[in-house]
Design a protein around this motif. Sequence first.
Motif, PDB file in Angstrom:
ATOM      1  N   ALA A  60      26.716   7.470 -60.194  1.00  0.00           N
ATOM      2  CA  ALA A  60      25.415   6.984 -59.727  1.00  0.00           C
ATOM      3  C   ALA A  60      24.344   8.063 -59.694  1.00  0.00           C
ATOM      4  O   ALA A  60      23.184   7.783 -60.044  1.00  0.00           O
ATOM      5  N   TYR A  61      24.683   9.278 -59.279  1.00  0.00           N
ATOM      6  CA  TYR A  61      23.635  10.287 -59.125  1.00  0.00           C
ATOM      7  C   TYR A  61      22.998  10.664 -60.477  1.00  0.00           C
ATOM      8  O   TYR A  61      21.756  10.677 -60.582  1.00  0.00           O
TER       9      TYR A  61
ATOM     10  N   ALA B  71      19.187   0.491 -55.969  1.00  0.00           N
ATOM     11  CA  ALA B  71      19.615  -0.468 -56.993  1.00  0.00           C
ATOM     12  C   ALA B  71      20.708   0.128 -57.872  1.00  0.00           C
ATOM     13  O   ALA B  71      21.696  -0.553 -58.198  1.00  0.00           O
ATOM     14  N   VAL B  72      20.558   1.386 -58.254  1.00  0.00           N
ATOM     15  CA  VAL B  72      21.573   2.042 -59.080  1.00  0.00           C
ATOM     16  C   VAL B  72      22.912   2.088 -58.346  1.00  0.00           C
ATOM     17  O   VAL B  72      23.964   1.789 -58.915  1.00  0.00           O
ATOM     18  N   VAL B  73      22.871   2.453 -57.067  1.00  0.00           N
ATOM     19  CA  VAL B  73      24.103   2.526 -56.283  1.00  0.00           C
ATOM     20  C   VAL B  73      24.773   1.155 -56.203  1.00  0.00           C
ATOM     21  O   VAL B  73      25.991   1.031 -56.377  1.00  0.00           O
TER      22      VAL B  73
ATOM     23  N   VAL C 152      24.501  -1.382 -58.271  1.00  0.00           N
ATOM     24  CA  VAL C 152      25.021  -1.767 -59.587  1.00  0.00           C
ATOM     25  C   VAL C 152      26.321  -1.026 -59.888  1.00  0.00           C
ATOM     26  O   VAL C 152      27.302  -1.620 -60.362  1.00  0.00           O
ATOM     27  N   VAL C 153      26.352   0.274 -59.609  1.00  0.00           N
ATOM     28  CA  VAL C 153      27.556   1.063 -59.866  1.00  0.00           C
ATOM     29  C   VAL C 153      28.730   0.540 -59.051  1.00  0.00           C
ATOM     30  O   VAL C 153      29.843   0.371 -59.566  1.00  0.00           O
ATOM     31  N   ARG C 154      28.502   0.258 -57.770  1.00  0.00           N
ATOM     32  CA  ARG C 154      29.590  -0.240 -56.933  1.00  0.00           C
ATOM     33  C   ARG C 154      30.046  -1.625 -57.380  1.00  0.00           C
ATOM     34  O   ARG C 154      31.230  -1.948 -57.350  1.00  0.00           O
ATOM     35  N   ALA C 155      29.118  -2.456 -57.834  1.00  0.00           N
ATOM     36  CA  ALA C 155      29.492  -3.775 -58.344  1.00  0.00           C
ATOM     37  C   ALA C 155      30.326  -3.648 -59.615  1.00  0.00           C
ATOM     38  O   ALA C 155      31.347  -4.342 -59.790  1.00  0.00           O
ATOM     39  N   LEU C 156      29.918  -2.762 -60.515  1.00  0.00           N
ATOM     40  CA  LEU C 156      30.674  -2.562 -61.755  1.00  0.00           C
ATOM     41  C   LEU C 156      32.065  -2.014 -61.472  1.00  0.00           C
ATOM     42  O   LEU C 156      33.045  -2.411 -62.128  1.00  0.00           O
ATOM     43  N   LEU C 157      32.191  -1.124 -60.504  1.00  0.00           N
ATOM     44  CA  LEU C 157      33.503  -0.585 -60.151  1.00  0.00           C
ATOM     45  C   LEU C 157      34.396  -1.665 -59.554  1.00  0.00           C
ATOM     46  O   LEU C 157      35.614  -1.675 -59.779  1.00  0.00           O
ATOM     47  N   LEU C 158      33.828  -2.584 -58.803  1.00  0.00           N
ATOM     48  CA  LEU C 158      34.598  -3.716 -58.294  1.00  0.00           C
ATOM     49  C   LEU C 158      35.141  -4.558 -59.445  1.00  0.00           C
ATOM     50  O   LEU C 158      36.319  -4.955 -59.446  1.00  0.00           O
ATOM     51  N   VAL C 159      34.294  -4.824 -60.412  1.00  0.00           N
ATOM     52  CA  VAL C 159      34.718  -5.616 -61.567  1.00  0.00           C
ATOM     53  C   VAL C 159      35.805  -4.879 -62.350  1.00  0.00           C
ATOM     54  O   VAL C 159      36.819  -5.467 -62.760  1.00  0.00           O
TER      55      VAL C 159
END
Length: 333
Positions: free
Chosen positions: A115-116, A234-236, A238-245
């Motif tokens: 994310a960073y 928003a970036v954070v 999205v990243v956490r959502a993608l990692l869940l998937v």
Amino acid sequence: MTTPTLPAPAPAAPAPATGRLRPLLRILAIVACLPYICLKVAWVAGSRVGIPAGSVLLDHPTMMGVANAVSVLADAVVVLLALLLTRPWGLRVRAWLLAFPMWAAIGLIGPIVIAYPAQLLVSLFGGNGGGSSGPPREPFLDAWVFPIVYGGFIVQGLSLGTLFALYARDRWGRIWGGRLGALPAAVSGPGVRAVAVAGSVVALVPATLGILWASGTTTGLAPQLAAEYDADRAVVDVVRALLLVLAAVATLLLVLRRPAWLRLRTVMGVSWVASGSAGCWGAYMLLVAALPQGDAGKAPTGLMITAYAGEMITGFLLAGCLAVVLNRRGAAA
């Protein structure tokens, strides 16, 4: 006259490969901890370096002192892990004593590693990271703190992750080698598959909310958080959502053993990192939500707490499935 033969010695545990790479990575991991540890120790001692006047971090000094002390201990674990992964005595540590700290460490650092840099990239293309679309944020930390601390986290994550991959190859290479199709059916069963499906269904809730919030929907967000929502947040999300998937998909592929051609180490690696990210960040956000809030406008809503709980539950359920497969695979190997 025959010469008596001595009993064959017991096979020794494989020693880590020699060379410059592991010592270099060990030094990088340890040195990368120092900025964070030094800042936290300074704050525990009463210093306000890096904390601007009026920062929300100053609202609850006792609570923050305890949190900073715990943070120092947590980063000290990274130093211990760097030593454990590169010294011969580390190969004699019981697997479960190593597995959980590594799962948690990589899980906590993983989203930061992704994310960073993504936040910096978005800001280069005009993304708003300062909340200018709404009221200005309350002071938090001086701007110079973030690149130093997050840069250290990224170096820690990359060096520690590489060390663990090398360590796992030496100690458990037989377990995660090969392809999914070669896994015996006994490594998973109806119970494990059911838990993997349940964890994947739970993941839909926090993943969907994260994407909705990142796309501009403010439903379920605390009022002030909604007003301050910007590109960085928003970036954070999205990243956490993608990692869940990714956690859900990788674990389902693992327990279903399909597609047969996919490399086992790739699937296990993705499941390991992504489930750790979901479980540990969900638990961390739940803990933060339980702390006293100085501003009622920032108090987590029921939907936010549901998202954090769903994230944590997903991570631990899917990690449990991975642990069962690894254990059964090890027994079979």
